[in-house]
Design a protein around this motif. Structure first.
Motif, PDB file in Angstrom:
ATOM      1  N   ALA A   1       0.996  -1.295   0.045  1.00 31.95           N
ATOM      2  CA  ALA A   1      -0.043  -0.160  -0.205  1.00 31.95           C
ATOM      3  C   ALA A   1       1.096   1.450   0.073  1.00 31.95           C
ATOM      4  CB  ALA A   1      -0.868  -0.133   1.236  1.00 31.95           C
ATOM      5  N   LEU A   2       2.064   1.225   0.910  1.00 30.23           N
ATOM      6  CA  LEU A   2       3.095   2.446   0.957  1.00 30.23           C
ATOM      7  C   LEU A   2       3.602   2.369  -0.713  1.00 30.23           C
ATOM      8  CD1 LEU A   2       4.293   4.700   2.224  1.00 30.23           C
ATOM      9  CD2 LEU A   2       5.821   3.022   3.295  1.00 30.23           C
TER      10      LEU A   2
ATOM     11  N   GLU B   1       2.382   1.842  -3.579  1.00 25.30           N
ATOM     12  CA  GLU B   1       1.391   2.246  -4.331  1.00 25.30           C
ATOM     13  C   GLU B   1       1.156   3.600  -4.160  1.00 25.30           C
ATOM     14  OE1 GLU B   1      -2.054  -0.430  -3.682  1.00 25.30           O
ATOM     15  OE2 GLU B   1      -1.684  -0.851  -5.929  1.00 25.30           O
ATOM     16  N   LYS B   2       1.048   4.066  -2.896  1.00 27.05           N
ATOM     17  CA  LYS B   2       1.144   5.734  -2.353  1.00 27.05           C
ATOM     18  C   LYS B   2       2.173   6.252  -3.205  1.00 27.05           C
ATOM     19  CE  LYS B   2       0.653   8.320   1.710  1.00 27.05           C
ATOM     20  NZ  LYS B   2       1.991   9.296   1.475  1.00 27.05           N
ATOM     21  N   ILE B   3       3.429   5.767  -2.804  1.00 31.32           N
ATOM     22  CA  ILE B   3       4.719   6.651  -3.305  1.00 31.32           C
ATOM     23  C   ILE B   3       4.589   6.443  -4.890  1.00 31.32           C
ATOM     24  CG2 ILE B   3       7.219   6.668  -3.518  1.00 31.32           C
ATOM     25  CD1 ILE B   3       7.163   5.032  -0.805  1.00 31.32           C
ATOM     26  N   ASN B   4       4.104   5.702  -5.399  1.00 28.23           N
ATOM     27  CA  ASN B   4       4.030   5.574  -7.021  1.00 28.23           C
ATOM     28  C   ASN B   4       2.976   6.666  -7.369  1.00 28.23           C
ATOM     29  OD1 ASN B   4       5.307   4.404  -9.485  1.00 28.23           O
ATOM     30  ND2 ASN B   4       3.018   3.734  -9.567  1.00 28.23           N
ATOM     31  N   THR B   5       2.120   6.693  -6.845  1.00 29.21           N
ATOM     32  CA  THR B   5       1.156   7.548  -7.429  1.00 29.21           C
ATOM     33  C   THR B   5       1.588   8.886  -7.262  1.00 29.21           C
ATOM     34  OG1 THR B   5      -0.809   6.032  -6.751  1.00 29.21           O
ATOM     35  CG2 THR B   5      -1.419   8.213  -6.959  1.00 29.21           C
ATOM     36  N   GLU B   6       2.166   9.086  -5.896  1.00 34.17           N
ATOM     37  CA  GLU B   6       2.623  10.607  -5.713  1.00 34.17           C
ATOM     38  C   GLU B   6       3.813  11.155  -6.495  1.00 34.17           C
ATOM     39  OE1 GLU B   6       3.756  10.494  -1.574  1.00 34.17           O
ATOM     40  OE2 GLU B   6       1.566  10.561  -1.048  1.00 34.17           O
TER      41      GLU B   6
ATOM     42  N   GLN C   1      10.229   5.943   4.490  1.00 38.15           N
ATOM     43  CA  GLN C   1       8.973   5.889   5.110  1.00 38.15           C
ATOM     44  C   GLN C   1       8.295   4.905   5.690  1.00 38.15           C
ATOM     45  OE1 GLN C   1       6.135   7.768   2.346  1.00 38.15           O
ATOM     46  NE2 GLN C   1       7.807   8.574   0.848  1.00 38.15           N
ATOM     47  N   TYR C   2       8.938   3.730   5.172  1.00 36.51           N
ATOM     48  CA  TYR C   2       8.289   2.476   6.231  1.00 36.51           C
ATOM     49  C   TYR C   2       8.688   2.254   7.381  1.00 36.51           C
ATOM     50  CZ  TYR C   2       6.851  -2.323   6.468  1.00 36.51           C
ATOM     51  OH  TYR C   2       6.102  -3.752   6.886  1.00 36.51           O
TER      52      TYR C   2
END
Length: 172
Positions: free
Chosen positions: A92-93, A95-100, A170-171
């Protein structure tokens, strides 16, 4: 004995990424230990990674997150990945990073399969992800004598490197 398979995309590209990530983290120490391991015997039923998973230097339950980089020298705008059940929170992280940041058109998550060195760890409940850039212009040379440096495409290297380093930052 007379045929040579250079293996630039599969998997000198992943091995080179491991080396550059190790160099990066030698200069930018994270708050926890990191281990960088390249296994042999992947195409022979995951022999190296299976052996290591049975005889780990560090107990497997102490692994925070395992990354497997295999064949990242291609130009598919989406990156293929497999994630262990325990690795889904981390996914999920990712995906969030990649989206941003827009590193890839998408993270093409597929079912977990016994196709690379993350698998013995996933079977033992280690949070892990497997990245592979396949299906681009270099993929036609996969497992051939033409899998050379000159037929590799390195456009996915930097986004993969940044996606991983952002994740590590971030993890928690």
């Amino acid at each position: 004995k007379k045929v040579y398979y250079p293996g630039a995309h599969d998997n000198a590209s992943g091995t080179a990424a491991i080396v550059t990530l190790a160099a990066h983290y030698a200069k930018n120490k994270p708050e926890y230990d990191m281990y960088f391991i390249a296994f042999s015997g992947e195409d022979a039923n995951l022999r190296g990674s299976e052996w290591y998973a049975q005889h780990p230097v560090v107990p497997l339950d102490q692994i925070k997150y395992l990354f497997n980089l295999d064949m990242i020298a291609d130009n598919n705008p989406a990156i293929y990945c497999e994630v262990s059940n325990e690795g889904m929170e981390g996914f999920a992280l990712f995906e969030k990073i990649n989206t941003e940041k827009g590193y890839f058109k998408g993270l093409d998550r597929q079912e977990l399969a016994g196709n690379s060195d993350h698998y013995p760890f996933a079977q033992r409940n280690v949070p892990c992800i497997f990245f592979m850039n396949e299906g681009g212009d270099a993929f036609k040379y996969y497992h051939t004598i033409y899998d050379t440096w000159s037929n590799s495409i390195f456009s996915s290297y930097e986004p993969t490197f940044k996606l991983i380093t952002d994740f590590v930052d971030q993890y928690k």
